[in-house]
Design an enzyme around this catalytic site. Structure first.
Site, PDB file in Angstrom:
ATOM      1  N   HIS A   1      29.819 -10.684  22.331  1.00 22.09           N
ATOM      2  CA  HIS A   1      30.120 -12.024  21.832  1.00 22.09           C
ATOM      3  C   HIS A   1      31.139 -12.713  22.740  1.00 22.09           C
ATOM      4  CE1 HIS A   1      28.552 -10.110  18.158  1.00 22.09           C
ATOM      5  NE2 HIS A   1      28.194 -11.329  17.797  1.00 22.09           N
TER       6      HIS A   1
ATOM      7  N   LYS B   1      18.308  -3.579  15.786  1.00 22.82           N
ATOM      8  CA  LYS B   1      19.200  -4.091  16.815  1.00 22.82           C
ATOM      9  C   LYS B   1      20.258  -3.044  17.155  1.00 22.82           C
ATOM     10  CE  LYS B   1      21.860  -6.808  13.438  1.00 22.82           C
ATOM     11  NZ  LYS B   1      22.182  -8.148  12.933  1.00 22.82           N
ATOM     12  N   HIS B   2      20.748  -3.010  18.403  1.00 30.50           N
ATOM     13  CA  HIS B   2      20.506  -3.949  19.514  1.00 30.50           C
ATOM     14  C   HIS B   2      19.917  -3.147  20.669  1.00 30.50           C
ATOM     15  CE1 HIS B   2      23.881  -5.457  17.066  1.00 30.50           C
ATOM     16  NE2 HIS B   2      23.423  -6.666  17.327  1.00 30.50           N
TER      17      HIS B   2
ATOM     18  N   ASP C   1      19.058 -12.118  21.216  1.00 29.78           N
ATOM     19  CA  ASP C   1      20.338 -12.264  20.535  1.00 29.78           C
ATOM     20  C   ASP C   1      20.823 -13.682  20.820  1.00 29.78           C
ATOM     21  OD1 ASP C   1      22.557 -11.672  19.020  1.00 29.78           O
ATOM     22  OD2 ASP C   1      23.091  -9.856  20.121  1.00 29.78           O
TER      23      ASP C   1
ATOM     24  N   ARG D   1      29.269  -0.460  11.590  1.00 30.46           N
ATOM     25  CA  ARG D   1      27.976  -1.116  11.305  1.00 30.46           C
ATOM     26  C   ARG D   1      26.831  -0.128  11.515  1.00 30.46           C
ATOM     27  NH1 ARG D   1      27.851  -6.148  15.213  1.00 30.46           N
ATOM     28  NH2 ARG D   1      25.882  -6.577  14.132  1.00 30.46           N
TER      29      ARG D   1
ATOM     30  N   ARG E   1      27.015 -12.306   5.076  1.00 29.59           N
ATOM     31  CA  ARG E   1      27.330 -13.735   5.060  1.00 29.59           C
ATOM     32  C   ARG E   1      27.538 -14.285   3.651  1.00 29.59           C
ATOM     33  NH1 ARG E   1      28.789 -13.172  10.089  1.00 29.59           N
ATOM     34  NH2 ARG E   1      27.078 -13.200  11.612  1.00 29.59           N
TER      35      ARG E   1
ATOM     36  N   ASP F   1      22.230 -12.860   8.809  1.00 31.00           N
ATOM     37  CA  ASP F   1      22.802 -11.546   9.128  1.00 31.00           C
ATOM     38  C   ASP F   1      23.455 -11.015   7.859  1.00 31.00           C
ATOM     39  OD1 ASP F   1      22.235 -11.179  11.909  1.00 31.00           O
ATOM     40  OD2 ASP F   1      23.758 -12.652  12.402  1.00 31.00           O
TER      41      ASP F   1
END
Length: 338
Positions: free
Chosen positions: A178, A165-166, A248, A135, A70, A62
């Site tokens: 999450h 996504k998503h 996901d 985002r 990351r 990601d």
């Protein structure tokens, strides 16, 4: 190519992971920040994965920019996508910038042996959403379409497949999948004509899609990622999408409504997912690998093959001296952003 994507514990492969990588059910590995120490180290880890698993393994990360990047030290600092339009004088300039950022992500991520980044986010950046926010490219449908198209083209032009996504849109619910089970109570017509229109307009541009762990009761009682109606009837049927469908992360709270990990994976594959992800739960991931007894769709392996990086390299230092990277550095004024 196997239907499972799992993750690794640290900077180097453990003996357990070496065994895991040789299981034919494993088709992909996703890297996280805990796997990253330096560009050279992550390139070596990519190589080690391929040496054990073979060249067919998909390696992903990601790496969207902003909050979701990351790898930091040694990589270009990618801004949150919402800032692209905010910092441009007009949409035309923003589109050029989106193309360049998509290009740069593709160049740098593949430079350490990784096939693709799970990007871009094509959700609407509505203020109600805690997890999407900046985002997203914009709060407006047409702007997300325009900027998303350019970003995807940039990725594709430099050898990287794009994952939208998503699906069909996570940006209009407050809850974070999450840690919660989001429910989007809006009428079907509103979801289709607003959030999903982005995915519909760009369905022939991106190579993969990741559905949301969101329930849209006006359409189906199951979260989109476990819904044959969403994935088969609408995405494959109405939108004529023939790329990869990734689940996901099955360890997310939004997936719990389906049952345990076995039930989640089975429901995702039955709904139409070509590959399912289990992240940050190695015990459950390995147990699922032992229990996995359902078949992929006949075309899944063929679709997944298209996700292979086309410009893989194992030296970020070398790539950052290339003409393409230096041109992007100049066009994006990276010295002002890093």
């Amino acid at each position: 190519m196997g239907p499972l994507m799992l993750d690794l514990e640290g900077f180097e492969l453990t003996s357990r992971e070496v065994d895991m990588l040789q299981n034919p059910l494993l088709g992909g590995i996703i890297f996280f920040s805990r796997n990253y120490a330096s560009p050279q180290q992550i390139a070596e880890l990519s190589q080690a994965v391929r040496e054990v698993a073979g060249d067919d393994i998909l390696i992903a990360v990601d790496h969207e920019g902003g909050r979701v990047q990351r790898f930091r030290e040694g990589f270009t600092s990618v801004p949150a996508m919402a800032t692209i339009l905010q910092n441009a004088k007009d949409l035309s300039e923003a589109k050029a910038s989106a193309y360049r950022w998509g290009s740069l992500i593709a160049i740098e991520v593949q430079a350490v042996g990784i096939d693709f980044s799970f990007a871009p986010v094509l959700d609407l950046g509505n203020e109600i959403s805690r997890v999407i926010g900046d985002r997203a490219f914009s709060t407006k449908v047409d702007e997300v379409i325009e900027l998303g198209r350019e970003f995807i083209q940039g990725m594709n032009d430099f050898g990287m497949a794009a994952t939208a996504k998503h699906f069909p849109g996570h940006g209009s619910v407050e809850a974070d999948s999450h840690v919660d089970i989001p429910i989007d109570e809006r009428p079907r017509e509103q979801i289709i004509s607003q959030d999903m229109r982005v995915f519909a307009e760009l369905a022939q541009h991106y190579q993969a899609v990741m559905p949301a762990h969101v329930i849209y009761p006006s359409v189906d009682k199951q979260p989109a990622g476990f819904s044959e109606l969403w994935l088969q009837d609408i995405l494959r049927g109405q939108l004529d999408f023939d790329g990869v469908i990734f689940s996901d992360d099955l360890s997310m709270k939004g997936a719990e409504v389906v049952g345990g990990y076995y039930e989640r994976a089975k429901a995702a594959v039955k709904a139409g997912c070509d590959m399912v992800l289990v992240c940050n739960h190695p015990k459950e991931g390995c147990e699922l690998m032992q229990q996995f007894d359902f078949e992929q769709a006949p075309k899944s392996s063929q679709r997944l093959e298209r996700m292979k990086g086309q410009a893989l390299n194992y030296s970020l230092t070398q790539v950052q001296q290339s003409d393409d990277w230096l041109r992007l550095e100049s066009d994006l004024n990276l010295d002002k952003l890093v």
